[in-house]
Design an enzyme around this catalytic site. Structure first.
Site, PDB file in Angstrom:
ATOM      1  N   ASP A  66      16.793  37.879   2.124  1.00 28.83           N
ATOM      2  CA  ASP A  66      17.709  36.229   2.782  1.00 28.83           C
ATOM      3  C   ASP A  66      16.243  36.072   3.610  1.00 28.83           C
ATOM      4  O   ASP A  66      15.544  36.726   4.083  1.00 28.83           O
ATOM      5  CB  ASP A  66      18.512  36.039   3.575  1.00 28.83           C
ATOM      6  CG  ASP A  66      20.160  36.297   2.516  1.00 28.83           C
ATOM      7  OD1 ASP A  66      20.346  36.288   1.372  1.00 28.83           O
ATOM      8  OD2 ASP A  66      20.922  36.503   4.034  1.00 28.83           O
ATOM      9  N   ARG A  83      16.115  32.457  -5.861  1.00 26.60           N
ATOM     10  CA  ARG A  83      17.312  31.739  -4.654  1.00 26.60           C
ATOM     11  C   ARG A  83      16.600  30.903  -4.519  1.00 26.60           C
ATOM     12  O   ARG A  83      15.646  31.012  -3.367  1.00 26.60           O
ATOM     13  CB  ARG A  83      18.304  33.172  -3.813  1.00 26.60           C
ATOM     14  CG  ARG A  83      19.121  31.475  -3.371  1.00 26.60           C
ATOM     15  CD  ARG A  83      19.745  32.262  -1.965  1.00 26.60           C
ATOM     16  NE  ARG A  83      20.853  33.559  -2.173  1.00 26.60           N
ATOM     17  CZ  ARG A  83      21.356  34.359  -1.684  1.00 26.60           C
ATOM     18  NH1 ARG A  83      20.079  34.303  -0.788  1.00 26.60           N
ATOM     19  NH2 ARG A  83      21.714  35.660  -2.248  1.00 26.60           N
TER      20      ARG A  83
HETATM   21  C1  FAD Z   1      24.290  31.554  -1.773  1.00 26.39           C
HETATM   22  C2  FAD Z   1      23.385  31.013  -0.490  1.00 26.39           C
HETATM   23  C3  FAD Z   1      22.628  31.204  -0.599  1.00 26.39           C
HETATM   24  C4  FAD Z   1      21.757  30.917   0.955  1.00 26.39           C
HETATM   25  N1  FAD Z   1      20.796  31.514   1.787  1.00 26.39           N
HETATM   26  C5  FAD Z   1      20.329  30.958   2.230  1.00 26.39           C
HETATM   27  C6  FAD Z   1      19.232  31.760   2.906  1.00 26.39           C
HETATM   28  O1  FAD Z   1      18.756  32.973   2.562  1.00 26.39           O
HETATM   29  N2  FAD Z   1      18.683  31.272   3.550  1.00 26.39           N
HETATM   30  C7  FAD Z   1      19.068  29.783   4.284  1.00 26.39           C
HETATM   31  O2  FAD Z   1      18.214  28.815   5.033  1.00 26.39           O
HETATM   32  N3  FAD Z   1      20.049  29.220   4.088  1.00 26.39           N
HETATM   33  C8  FAD Z   1      20.592  29.821   2.540  1.00 26.39           C
HETATM   34  N4  FAD Z   1      21.715  29.122   2.903  1.00 26.39           N
HETATM   35  C9  FAD Z   1      21.783  27.949   2.946  1.00 26.39           C
HETATM   36  C10 FAD Z   1      21.261  26.932   2.507  1.00 26.39           C
HETATM   37  O3  FAD Z   1      20.224  26.860   3.204  1.00 26.39           O
HETATM   38  C11 FAD Z   1      22.065  25.925   3.259  1.00 26.39           C
HETATM   39  O4  FAD Z   1      22.223  25.286   4.736  1.00 26.39           O
HETATM   40  C12 FAD Z   1      23.802  25.430   3.198  1.00 26.39           C
HETATM   41  O5  FAD Z   1      24.357  25.720   1.773  1.00 26.39           O
HETATM   42  C13 FAD Z   1      23.855  24.254   3.090  1.00 26.39           C
HETATM   43  O6  FAD Z   1      22.633  22.724   1.895  1.00 26.39           O
HETATM   44  P1  FAD Z   1      23.778  22.924   0.636  1.00 26.39           P
HETATM   45  O7  FAD Z   1      22.541  22.696  -0.389  1.00 26.39           O
HETATM   46  O8  FAD Z   1      25.017  23.215   0.105  1.00 26.39           O
HETATM   47  O9  FAD Z   1      23.962  21.141   0.977  1.00 26.39           O
HETATM   48  P2  FAD Z   1      24.526  19.652   1.308  1.00 26.39           P
HETATM   49  O10 FAD Z   1      23.348  18.133   1.531  1.00 26.39           O
HETATM   50  O11 FAD Z   1      24.092  20.732   3.304  1.00 26.39           O
HETATM   51  O12 FAD Z   1      25.660  19.938   1.460  1.00 26.39           O
HETATM   52  C14 FAD Z   1      26.186  19.526  -0.326  1.00 26.39           C
HETATM   53  C15 FAD Z   1      27.649  19.433   0.142  1.00 26.39           C
HETATM   54  O13 FAD Z   1      28.385  20.595   0.125  1.00 26.39           O
HETATM   55  C16 FAD Z   1      29.359  20.679   1.506  1.00 26.39           C
HETATM   56  N5  FAD Z   1      29.173  21.581   2.297  1.00 26.39           N
HETATM   57  C17 FAD Z   1      27.943  21.938   2.487  1.00 26.39           C
HETATM   58  N6  FAD Z   1      28.473  22.938   3.634  1.00 26.39           N
HETATM   59  C18 FAD Z   1      29.766  23.079   3.288  1.00 26.39           C
HETATM   60  C19 FAD Z   1      30.499  23.655   4.925  1.00 26.39           C
HETATM   61  N7  FAD Z   1      30.146  24.782   5.662  1.00 26.39           N
HETATM   62  N8  FAD Z   1      31.533  23.903   4.025  1.00 26.39           N
HETATM   63  C20 FAD Z   1      32.103  22.822   3.459  1.00 26.39           C
HETATM   64  N9  FAD Z   1      31.619  22.108   2.615  1.00 26.39           N
HETATM   65  C21 FAD Z   1      30.169  22.133   2.673  1.00 26.39           C
HETATM   66  C22 FAD Z   1      29.760  19.483   1.571  1.00 26.39           C
HETATM   67  O14 FAD Z   1      30.784  18.755   0.260  1.00 26.39           O
HETATM   68  C23 FAD Z   1      28.629  18.316   1.726  1.00 26.39           C
HETATM   69  O15 FAD Z   1      28.337  17.210   0.979  1.00 26.39           O
HETATM   70  C24 FAD Z   1      22.160  29.463   1.034  1.00 26.39           C
HETATM   71  C25 FAD Z   1      23.588  28.697   1.001  1.00 26.39           C
HETATM   72  C26 FAD Z   1      23.897  29.390  -0.225  1.00 26.39           C
HETATM   73  C27 FAD Z   1      25.070  28.509  -0.803  1.00 26.39           C
END
Ligand code: FAD
Length: 325
Positions: free
Chosen positions: A146, A196
């Protein structure tokens, strides 16, 4: 560096206050200790965390596998401050890999270098990571490192590169929020590393990161297109439907078949979207965390979506009234 940086530009003022408060609370270990002892939070935590122990997590992983999902398992815990704790975390990862292999479950784990002892001594983190990657190799398993905040990116990529010379079952994460990510993605494509792509969960200064959500989203789209074209089995980790639709459109346009990339989402987040993508024939890998140290992870999930807080309050009230739902 604190988590949860992007997206503030499009939130209402009360949402911003709530989000900032939740993220601040996520770093308060004392509050975490109290919260982890409160049974009332359990049903809601269960939605995002697949159990407190490996024994609890395994049947949930089995159910996900039976439903057709791929998984990557995250053993909760970050920023350890003692070498013993870092080595113990590595041991638990080894135990988890053995259990996944024994149960014929998806052999794929995600870990944080801070949990491996990076802040104490990079050599310690390297030794812990190498133990895990070497055992994973012999079990035909994959290890994803990560990405944490921007101050750790150079060291994380360097450590990965070091191991990549002898192991090809280890991948990294790139955050579209960071300005440097185009160059990093180019280098990783050249090296054939599995990436990723995510938006980034850390609050960063504008000197290193795009300050607004539209910029972070645009950067994600550009990097995604690059990875779809030339990346080695890239993973797009987002719940953003617009970006997911875009990935699908680019893949169709450029004849990139569905077996050459995957979508990744967090356990318990947008389950409707997870099901739809799976039904449409895409590979969906769920990031499945388990462990007793769920508090900071859980608070970040609440902060990502203020509506989650209302859901939590309703469930707690229902439980206090004795309702079963
Ligand atoms: C598999 C995976 C691995 C990841 N690994 C890392 C990593 O190694 N380092 C890192 O910095 N970040 C990591 N992240 C987190 C990522 O960077 C984001 O902070 C997080 O995924 C929210 O961004 P989004 O792309 O979903 O978009 P956003 O624009 O934040 O969300 C898009 C839509 O998704 C939905 N959504 C998002 N979060 C939630 C929630 N908690 N509950 C309900 N609905 C929600 C909502 O409908 C929102 O409108 C990871 C995320 C995933 C999915």
């Amino acid at each position: 560096m604190r988590s949860g940086g992007i997206g503030d530009a499009v939130r209402t003022a009360p949402e911003r206050v709530l989000r900032t408060g939740l993220l601040a609370l996520s770093h308060r270990r004392v509050v975490g200790r109290i919260a982890t002892g409160m049974p009332l939070t359990r049903p809601f935590v269960d939605r995002f965390v697949a159990g407190q122990t490996l024994v609890e997590a395994l049947p949930r992983l089995r159910r996900l596998a039976d439903a057709g999902f791929r998984t990557t398992v995250d053993l909760l815990g970050e920023s350890v401050t003692h070498a013993d704790a870092a080595s113990a975390a590595a041991d638990r990862y080894l135990e988890t890999l053995e259990a996944l292999a024994a149960g014929s479950l998806d052999r794929n784990v995600s870990l944080k270098l801070s949990q491996m002892g990076m802040a104490i001594d990079p050599a310690l983190a390297r030794a812990n990571l190498e133990r895990i990657v070497a055992r994973a190799s012999s079990l035909d398993a994959f290890v994803r490192i990560d990405m944490e905040d921007s101050s750790t990116v150079d060291a994380t990529l360097a450590l990965h590169r070091d191991l990549w010379a002898s192991h090809n079952n280890v991948g990294v994460v790139i955050q579209s929020a960071l300005r440097r990510s185009t160059a990093d993605v180019d280098a990783l494509i050249t090296e054939g590393v599995r990436v990723r792509l995510c938006k980034g969960a850390y609050k960063e200064p504008a000197s290193v990161a795009f300050p607004t959500k539209p910029e972070v989203d645009d950067s994600f789209a550009i990097l995604m297109e690059r990875l779809l074209g030339e990346g080695a089995y890239p993973a797009f980790a987002t719940h953003d439907e617009r970006l997911i639709r875009r990935a699908i459109a680019i893949a169709r346009r450029d004849h990139v078949t569905a077996d050459r990339f995957e979508f990744q989402m967090l356990y318990g987040v947008r389950r409707d979207l997870q099901d739809r993508l799976l039904a449409a024939g895409y590979t969906v890998r769920l990031y499945v965390p388990f462990g007793r140290e769920w508090y900071p992870y859980f608070m970040r999930r609440l902060a990502e979506r203020p509506a989650n807080v209302a859901f939590l309050v309703r469930s707690v009230l229902r439980e206090r009234r004795g309702d079963s739902a």
